[in-house]
Write a protein that holds these residues in place. Sequence first.
Motif, PDB file in Angstrom:
ATOM      1  N   ARG A   1       0.838  -1.191   0.000  1.00 15.13           N
ATOM      2  CA  ARG A   1       0.000   0.000   0.000  1.00 15.13           C
ATOM      3  C   ARG A   1       0.871   1.237   0.000  1.00 15.13           C
ATOM      4  O   ARG A   1       1.821   1.349   0.752  1.00 15.13           O
ATOM      5  CB  ARG A   1      -0.923  -0.006   1.214  1.00 15.13           C
ATOM      6  CG  ARG A   1      -1.894  -1.164   1.216  1.00 15.13           C
ATOM      7  CD  ARG A   1      -2.773  -1.135   2.435  1.00 15.13           C
ATOM      8  NE  ARG A   1      -3.615   0.046   2.433  1.00 15.13           N
ATOM      9  CZ  ARG A   1      -4.467   0.332   3.408  1.00 15.13           C
ATOM     10  NH1 ARG A   1      -4.574  -0.468   4.430  1.00 15.13           N
ATOM     11  NH2 ARG A   1      -5.211   1.410   3.356  1.00 15.13           N
TER      12      ARG A   1
ATOM     13  N   THR B   1       1.403   5.195   0.734  1.00 13.14           N
ATOM     14  CA  THR B   1       0.842   6.203   1.643  1.00 13.14           C
ATOM     15  C   THR B   1       0.334   7.406   0.860  1.00 13.14           C
ATOM     16  O   THR B   1       0.922   7.804  -0.145  1.00 13.14           O
ATOM     17  CB  THR B   1       1.897   6.655   2.674  1.00 13.14           C
ATOM     18  OG1 THR B   1       1.314   7.637   3.525  1.00 13.14           O
ATOM     19  CG2 THR B   1       3.128   7.252   2.000  1.00 13.14           C
TER      20      THR B   1
ATOM     21  N   LYS C   1      -7.497   5.953  11.218  1.00 14.45           N
ATOM     22  CA  LYS C   1      -6.388   5.070  11.604  1.00 14.45           C
ATOM     23  C   LYS C   1      -5.089   5.494  10.925  1.00 14.45           C
ATOM     24  O   LYS C   1      -4.014   5.428  11.528  1.00 14.45           O
ATOM     25  CB  LYS C   1      -6.727   3.626  11.242  1.00 14.45           C
ATOM     26  CG  LYS C   1      -5.692   2.611  11.699  1.00 14.45           C
ATOM     27  CD  LYS C   1      -6.199   1.202  11.509  1.00 14.45           C
ATOM     28  CE  LYS C   1      -5.115   0.165  11.792  1.00 14.45           C
ATOM     29  NZ  LYS C   1      -4.380   0.360  13.014  1.00 14.45           N
ATOM     30  N   SER C   2      -5.184   5.970   9.687  1.00 14.27           N
ATOM     31  CA  SER C   2      -3.980   6.413   8.973  1.00 14.27           C
ATOM     32  C   SER C   2      -3.345   7.602   9.687  1.00 14.27           C
ATOM     33  O   SER C   2      -2.117   7.666   9.845  1.00 14.27           O
ATOM     34  CB  SER C   2      -4.320   6.811   7.533  1.00 14.27           C
ATOM     35  OG  SER C   2      -4.730   5.691   6.783  1.00 14.27           O
TER      36      SER C   2
ATOM     37  N   ASN D   1      -1.639   6.404  12.710  1.00 10.94           N
ATOM     38  CA  ASN D   1      -0.416   5.688  12.327  1.00 10.94           C
ATOM     39  C   ASN D   1       0.701   6.669  12.009  1.00 10.94           C
ATOM     40  O   ASN D   1       1.853   6.489  12.434  1.00 10.94           O
ATOM     41  CB  ASN D   1      -0.671   4.789  11.114  1.00 10.94           C
ATOM     42  CG  ASN D   1      -1.465   3.539  11.461  1.00 10.94           C
ATOM     43  OD1 ASN D   1      -1.545   3.166  12.634  1.00 10.94           O
ATOM     44  ND2 ASN D   1      -2.049   2.900  10.473  1.00 10.94           N
ATOM     45  N   TRP D   2       0.396   7.717  11.238  1.00  9.75           N
ATOM     46  CA  TRP D   2       1.407   8.710  10.873  1.00  9.75           C
ATOM     47  C   TRP D   2       1.935   9.423  12.116  1.00  9.75           C
ATOM     48  O   TRP D   2       3.122   9.729  12.202  1.00  9.75           O
ATOM     49  CB  TRP D   2       0.831   9.715   9.874  1.00  9.75           C
ATOM     50  CG  TRP D   2       0.449   9.107   8.559  1.00  9.75           C
ATOM     51  CD1 TRP D   2       1.015   8.010   7.969  1.00  9.75           C
ATOM     52  CD2 TRP D   2      -0.595   9.540   7.666  1.00  9.75           C
ATOM     53  NE1 TRP D   2       0.399   7.737   6.777  1.00  9.75           N
ATOM     54  CE2 TRP D   2      -0.593   8.650   6.556  1.00  9.75           C
ATOM     55  CE3 TRP D   2      -1.516  10.576   7.695  1.00  9.75           C
ATOM     56  CZ2 TRP D   2      -1.478   8.783   5.498  1.00  9.75           C
ATOM     57  CZ3 TRP D   2      -2.403  10.708   6.629  1.00  9.75           C
ATOM     58  CH2 TRP D   2      -2.382   9.822   5.540  1.00  9.75           C
TER      59      TRP D   2
END
Length: 200
Positions: A39, A41, A73-74, A77-78
């Motif tokens: 995937r 980003t 969630k992204s 995560n970042w």
Amino acid sequence: SDRLKRSPATISYELARCEPYQAEVAQTDAEYKRSRCGRKTKLNDKLRQIILNHLRLSWSPEMIAHEFKLATKSIYNWLNQGKIEFSLNDLPEHGVRQRRNLDQRSKYNQSLGRSIEQRPIVVNRRNRIGDFELDTIVGPRGHNKAVLLTLIDRKSRFLWAYRLKNRTAVTVNEALNKFLATFNGPVHSFTVDRGTKFSG
């Protein structure tokens, strides 16, 4: 397959890469497909700055994700990976997620005022008194009437606060008028979020 210690399916797939089979062509095909797997980003410099600006305005990751069509969630995560330089401890509500009327927020007069991306450079530099950031602080659940309107000068970090009876635009405007009539220093700008409380 026994001599190569690979399954027949793996060998069949490798031979199918090109016809007639050539090792160099097959290797090029394998490397190309490997470079495109996984995937990718969405995070680029522009998106990183947008997210950072809104986090500094006390938007939660949930609100940012909704507004800019991202996965919550992204964003977390970042933040955890250090790709966005903002402390998790500085997030609003410290992990307590309140349900908000996000649809109402996104509908609210996007044409009013300027986006933070167009905020004048002189305001971003924090080198003059009189540029204020506004926000509201709400008490714990069950105490909905405990509301503070805060005004923080970006340069001096001087804090001015009013206790409000509610978070409506009318009440916020009344407090701002009182501030403008009382405060003796310069007032050049107000930076606010897109909440309906600031729609006036």
